[in-house]
Design a protein around this motif. Structure first.
Motif, PDB file in Angstrom:
ATOM      1  N   UNK A   9      38.789  57.575  46.997  1.00  0.00           N
ATOM      2  CA  UNK A   9      39.899  57.057  46.185  1.00  0.00           C
ATOM      3  C   UNK A   9      40.317  55.660  46.642  1.00  0.00           C
ATOM      4  N   UNK A  10      40.237  55.397  47.930  1.00  0.00           N
ATOM      5  CA  UNK A  10      40.622  54.082  48.452  1.00  0.00           C
ATOM      6  C   UNK A  10      39.751  52.968  47.868  1.00  0.00           C
ATOM      7  N   UNK A  11      38.555  53.312  47.405  1.00  0.00           N
ATOM      8  CA  UNK A  11      37.665  52.315  46.840  1.00  0.00           C
ATOM      9  C   UNK A  11      38.246  51.673  45.581  1.00  0.00           C
ATOM     10  N   UNK A  12      39.177  52.344  44.920  1.00  0.00           N
ATOM     11  CA  UNK A  12      39.778  51.776  43.719  1.00  0.00           C
ATOM     12  C   UNK A  12      40.637  50.557  44.057  1.00  0.00           C
ATOM     13  N   UNK A  13      41.197  50.529  45.256  1.00  0.00           N
ATOM     14  CA  UNK A  13      41.917  49.347  45.727  1.00  0.00           C
ATOM     15  C   UNK A  13      40.972  48.382  46.438  1.00  0.00           C
ATOM     16  N   UNK A  14      40.037  48.933  47.234  1.00  0.00           N
ATOM     17  CA  UNK A  14      39.103  48.087  47.971  1.00  0.00           C
ATOM     18  C   UNK A  14      38.217  47.290  47.020  1.00  0.00           C
ATOM     19  N   UNK A  15      37.717  47.933  45.957  1.00  0.00           N
ATOM     20  CA  UNK A  15      36.834  47.253  45.006  1.00  0.00           C
ATOM     21  C   UNK A  15      37.562  46.121  44.302  1.00  0.00           C
ATOM     22  N   UNK A  16      38.838  46.309  44.011  1.00  0.00           N
ATOM     23  CA  UNK A  16      39.635  45.253  43.382  1.00  0.00           C
ATOM     24  C   UNK A  16      39.681  44.033  44.303  1.00  0.00           C
ATOM     25  N   UNK A  17      39.968  44.274  45.582  1.00  0.00           N
ATOM     26  CA  UNK A  17      40.063  43.185  46.550  1.00  0.00           C
ATOM     27  C   UNK A  17      38.699  42.540  46.788  1.00  0.00           C
ATOM     28  N   UNK A  18      37.640  43.358  46.833  1.00  0.00           N
ATOM     29  CA  UNK A  18      36.286  42.840  47.008  1.00  0.00           C
ATOM     30  C   UNK A  18      35.900  41.907  45.864  1.00  0.00           C
ATOM     31  N   UNK A  19      36.190  42.340  44.636  1.00  0.00           N
ATOM     32  CA  UNK A  19      35.843  41.537  43.460  1.00  0.00           C
ATOM     33  C   UNK A  19      36.594  40.219  43.467  1.00  0.00           C
ATOM     34  N   UNK A  20      37.878  40.270  43.808  1.00  0.00           N
ATOM     35  CA  UNK A  20      38.669  39.040  43.900  1.00  0.00           C
ATOM     36  C   UNK A  20      38.047  38.076  44.903  1.00  0.00           C
ATOM     37  N   UNK A  21      37.675  38.598  46.076  1.00  0.00           N
ATOM     38  CA  UNK A  21      37.099  37.745  47.119  1.00  0.00           C
ATOM     39  C   UNK A  21      35.765  37.146  46.691  1.00  0.00           C
ATOM     40  N   UNK A  22      34.997  37.892  45.874  1.00  0.00           N
ATOM     41  CA  UNK A  22      33.682  37.415  45.444  1.00  0.00           C
ATOM     42  C   UNK A  22      33.778  36.420  44.299  1.00  0.00           C
ATOM     43  N   UNK A  23      34.744  36.603  43.399  1.00  0.00           N
ATOM     44  CA  UNK A  23      34.821  35.787  42.181  1.00  0.00           C
ATOM     45  C   UNK A  23      35.615  34.499  42.391  1.00  0.00           C
ATOM     46  N   UNK A  24      36.707  34.554  43.148  1.00  0.00           N
ATOM     47  CA  UNK A  24      37.593  33.390  43.276  1.00  0.00           C
ATOM     48  C   UNK A  24      36.873  32.133  43.765  1.00  0.00           C
ATOM     49  N   UNK A  25      35.941  32.220  44.739  1.00  0.00           N
ATOM     50  CA  UNK A  25      35.280  30.977  45.156  1.00  0.00           C
ATOM     51  C   UNK A  25      34.563  30.237  44.024  1.00  0.00           C
ATOM     52  N   UNK A  26      34.213  30.939  42.963  1.00  0.00           N
ATOM     53  CA  UNK A  26      33.497  30.322  41.847  1.00  0.00           C
ATOM     54  C   UNK A  26      34.454  29.643  40.872  1.00  0.00           C
ATOM     55  N   UNK A  27      35.756  29.983  40.945  1.00  0.00           N
ATOM     56  CA  UNK A  27      36.698  29.514  39.923  1.00  0.00           C
ATOM     57  C   UNK A  27      36.956  28.017  39.976  1.00  0.00           C
ATOM     58  N   UNK A  28      36.794  27.391  41.161  1.00  0.00           N
ATOM     59  CA  UNK A  28      36.999  25.948  41.227  1.00  0.00           C
ATOM     60  C   UNK A  28      36.064  25.221  40.281  1.00  0.00           C
ATOM     61  N   UNK A  29      34.781  25.606  40.291  1.00  0.00           N
ATOM     62  CA  UNK A  29      33.795  25.024  39.374  1.00  0.00           C
ATOM     63  C   UNK A  29      34.100  25.432  37.930  1.00  0.00           C
ATOM     64  N   UNK A  30      34.420  26.720  37.724  1.00  0.00           N
ATOM     65  CA  UNK A  30      34.643  27.241  36.372  1.00  0.00           C
ATOM     66  C   UNK A  30      35.811  26.537  35.685  1.00  0.00           C
ATOM     67  N   UNK A  31      36.914  26.323  36.412  1.00  0.00           N
ATOM     68  CA  UNK A  31      38.093  25.718  35.807  1.00  0.00           C
ATOM     69  C   UNK A  31      37.882  24.243  35.467  1.00  0.00           C
TER      70      UNK A  31
END
Length: 492
Positions: free
Chosen positions: A59-81
């Motif tokens: 069940x903890x993965x439902x919070x962990x996966x959210x945080x993992x995805x944020x950490x993986x996607x945010x570095x790309x947003x500088x280029x995307x924006x």
């Protein structure tokens, strides 16, 4: 949606002094809703275990996966924006969030619910840097403190309020209600935003380095995953994953340094050449470690040691979260008038006093005292975050705003993971040692929590020291403090 609907001509970045631009109000509201979901499932773990027939670790993965995805996607947003228009970025972020929320509401199994959380997080990861980048483009420097105070509501208060709000909602229904309540609110915000939002600035076409995308996602995602494994997992395995994540991040950094020479990095690290930005980044990261660590420890203490219900726990911590949000605009106005040091230094000292107070928790500490310490911590952090965000981003040139906000948001996620892993590991190790020595479970857990709160108090000392290095005013940070690779800005 057609390109013509999403990409009307960009509007001037001019804003009326003393008034928050409509685009910022829309983005703050949207960001608050999406970030709230990062911590909204914390109190729902027992319900999810029974409803989906899963273990607590699953069940903890439902919070962990959210945080993992944020950490993986945010570095790309500088280029995307930099590549897409304001409206297209907003539509992408809110579209993903709505899709994920709708799927979560009706998900019949854990696997589908986990996928829905990942989709939700992908949209959330775009919203945070979009808000910060747009604010720096449309708000005059003399007014940024006041407006950034409103932004504090979304960035800092939303995750603090998540457990409190979920505790109230769960009192009236199942875990699905957490998503069913959010869905129509997010839909109205999305519709209103697309109806009123104007494009700011002009998109810049650039190619993407897919090697950088992969190393950013695997490196930052792996680091956060490894840190999450410290909670109830094999410490050696967790440490190995963290080490691998750090090694891949090092490869990512070297790749960006190479790409900067050609002017096409995925994450532009030239922001770190600006001393004020770098100091603000360190201060914010350590503050988030201390804040998220206390956010994890206090509910554990209240529910496991003091045996309060999730609803009672949520109501006890709610006043502090509300005070933090309500004080945001006031802190911003004080920043515009007096500068950052008169807020950041007292705020850092207040955080240190509050965390030091939590090291004295007992089996019978009065609830009013716990409420007061939590409120002091939240108010102190409100006095810290607004000036730090404003001074930090104000120190970089406009062409680096999107990259500066992307780095800032990435470090928030990593700091949250480090803070959580640190306090959970320290608390668990201390409690296990005392239990093996014959101490009762309740007293062992309490002593473990005290030691973990001491870690938070030590981190707060670092915040105080770092606060002394920040300049007083944003205009002091406006001039670059290092070698300038970018072209000088043209006079409008």
């Amino acid at each position: 949606m057609s390109s013509r609907l999403l990409d009307p001509p960009a509007k001037s970045a001019a804003a009326v002094p003393g008034r928050t631009p409509a685009v910022i109000r829309l983005l703050v509201l949207a960001t608050f809703v999406v970030i709230l979901n990062e911590t909204i499932l914390i109190n729902a773990i027992p319900r999810l275990m029974g409803a989906l027939n899963i273990t607590e670790q699953t069940a903890q993965w439902l919070s962990t996966a959210f945080m993992l995805t944020m950490a993986a996607v945010i570095p790309i947003t500088g280029w995307f924006l930099q590549r897409v228009s304001t409206r297209r970025a907003y539509a992408t972020a809110m579209g993903l969030f709505l899709l994920g929320t709708a799927l979560a509401t009706v998900a019949p199994s854990f696997e589908l619910l986990l996928g829905a959380r990942i989709i939700q997080a992908s949209g959330t990861a775009v919203m945070m840097p979009l808000l910060m980048t747009t604010l720096m483009q449309v708000v005059p420097e003399s007014d940024r403190g006041r407006v950034m105070g409103n932004v504090t509501l979304a960035i800092s208060v939303a995750p603090a309020m998540g457990p409190a709000i979920s505790g109230v909602i769960l009192h009236f229904g199942s875990w699905r209600l957490l998503f069913a309540v959010v869905l129509p609110i997010a839909a109205v915000i999305t519709w209103s935003g697309l109806k009123q939002l104007k494009n700011i600035g002009e998109p810049q076409f650039s190619t993407v380095d897919w090697f950088s995308v992969v190393t950013a996602a695997v490196g930052f995602g792996g680091l956060v995953y490894g840190l999450s494994r410290f909670e109830g997992g094999d410490v050696r395995v967790a440490a190995a994953i963290v080490a691998a994540g750090l090694a891949i991040i090092a490869v990512f950094v070297f790749r960006q340094l190479s790409l900067q020479k050609r002017g096409a990095p995925l994450m532009d690290l030239r922001t770190l050449r600006h001393r004020t930005y770098t100091v603000a980044l360190i201060l914010m990261s350590v503050s988030f470690m201390a804040m998220l660590g206390s956010m994890i420890l206090l509910p554990l203490y209240l529910q496991n040691v003091r045996e309060l219900s999730p609803l009672e726990t949520g109501l006890l911590v709610m006043p502090g979260g509300l005070a933090m949000g309500l004080l945001g605009p006031t802190v911003g106005r004080l920043f515009d008038r007096f500068g950052g040091r008169v807020l950041v230094i007292p705020g850092a000292i207040g955080s240190m006093i509050a965390l030091a107070g939590f090291t004295q928790v007992t089996m019978t500490m009065p609830y009013w005292q716990l409420l007061g310490l939590h409120a002091l911590l939240m108010v102190s952090l409100a006095a810290t975050f607004t000036p730090v965000f404003t001074l930090g981003l104000g120190a970089v040139p406009p062409q680096l705003y999107s990259h500066g906000s992307s780095i800032l948001s990435t470090l928030q996620q990593v700091s949250a993971a480090i803070g959580t892993a640190l306090v959970i590991t320290v608390m668990g190790a201390r409690a296990d040692a005392l239990k093996s020595a014959g101490v009762t479970e309740a007293l062992a857990d309490l002593d473990g929590m005290r030691l973990a709160f001491i870690i938070g108090a030590v981190l707060s000392v670092v915040v105080v020291v770092t606060a002394l290095l920040l300049p007083a005013r944003a205009d002091n940070a406006a001039e670059p403090e290092g070698p300038q690779p970018a072209k000088p800005a043209e006079t409008p």
